[in-house]
Design a protein around this motif. Sequence first.
Motif, mmCIF file in Angstrom:
data_model
loop_
_atom_site.group_PDB
_atom_site.id
_atom_site.type_symbol
_atom_site.label_atom_id
_atom_site.label_comp_id
_atom_site.label_asym_id
_atom_site.label_seq_id
_atom_site.Cartn_x
_atom_site.Cartn_y
_atom_site.Cartn_z
ATOM 1 N N SER A 180 0.840 -1.191 0.000
ATOM 2 C CA SER A 180 0.000 0.000 0.000
ATOM 3 C C SER A 180 0.879 1.247 0.000
ATOM 4 O O SER A 180 2.052 1.201 0.390
ATOM 5 C CB SER A 180 -0.908 0.009 1.226
ATOM 6 O OG SER A 180 -0.134 0.172 2.407
ATOM 7 N N LYS A 183 2.340 1.890 3.434
ATOM 8 C CA LYS A 183 3.511 1.075 3.776
ATOM 9 C C LYS A 183 4.730 1.492 2.962
ATOM 10 O O LYS A 183 5.851 1.509 3.471
ATOM 11 C CB LYS A 183 3.201 -0.400 3.548
ATOM 12 C CG LYS A 183 2.221 -1.003 4.559
ATOM 13 C CD LYS A 183 2.029 -2.485 4.327
ATOM 14 C CE LYS A 183 1.093 -3.081 5.377
ATOM 15 N NZ LYS A 183 0.887 -4.540 5.164
ATOM 16 N N THR A 219 1.066 1.704 -9.025
ATOM 17 C CA THR A 219 -0.218 2.372 -8.820
ATOM 18 C C THR A 219 -0.786 2.855 -10.148
ATOM 19 O O THR A 219 -0.939 4.035 -10.388
ATOM 20 C CB THR A 219 -0.076 3.551 -7.844
ATOM 21 O OG1 THR A 219 0.894 4.471 -8.369
ATOM 22 C CG2 THR A 219 0.358 3.078 -6.480
#
Length: 325
Positions: A180, A183, A219
């Motif tokens: 994520s 993180k 992403t």
Amino acid sequence: YTSMWSIDSSDVTSPFFVKSAPTPTVANKLSAVLDLSAFTVGNSYTIRLSATDSAGVSSFTTISLTMNEAPGSGAVAVTPSKGVALSTPFSFAALGWVDEDLPLSFRFGTVPVNDDLSLNLDSAAPFGDVRSSAFMDGVALPPSAHALNYTVGCFSEAVDTFGASGLAADVVRVMPYSVSLAKLSNASRTKAAEAIDSGNADAAKQVLSATLGSIASATDGSRRRQLLGTPGAGSADLRASVLESLWNTYAITPVTQADVASLLTVLASVVDTPGEVTLPVAESSMLFLKTVLEASQEAAVGISPVGAATAGTALLHLFETPLFN
């Protein structure tokens, strides 16, 4: 008396400069300027100064000039051959370099990979300046794109005592740190802070590049949001965090051509997705660019072709941010 500078039979027809123009000889001057860029690496040349007095008596003297050859026969070994950004520490080794002008110093970095998986050696981006050791351990490499089979180009450059250099490259596979954004941000902050606190600017820049590469590779949703005009806040916050760490890294970075290029390489990645760059980050990025270039000018180190190209790339990205729109 009269005098004449000349060069004995060679592959250079106009070895001298007079008023910035190449010329084969220089007449009636106590000194002469050689155009060394016209000389062939590894070749030897004989420069001759002849003089004739009013009685017609002449004499001459010569000096031999041998052009330096760059280190050769070298290679770079990078282990392991594949890994994960921010998770796998890589080791670089410069192997087999040969040169008469010892000692050699070494520089390491990455090389852009073209769509056909060839390497763009003209755009090799250093981690930092030269070092005496032929080894660099604990390197954090940025990930590559899936379309390139996660291929990352790596190089070692050997530099002799006169500044001549040779470069060798190889490839490894580096996949993104697929976690994520929260993180990823935490890992980046922790690793960058450790490097900065230990005074290791090169390691800090590597961590920041690996972080930004993981945003771009992992992403895809944020890129789609960018195209739709709805950038992801998480990515924008992470870019802001990386830029803050980059300022702290700059504070411990020596001002050399290679270090300036490496700092600007990270900056260009900070702003490479304008839709994820907020106005405060754009303003701080512009100030960072100005600060680094001014430091380079004040230190009279100049800027390398890679540094100049990267500065231009960063500026082009900034033109698309809220700073100019």
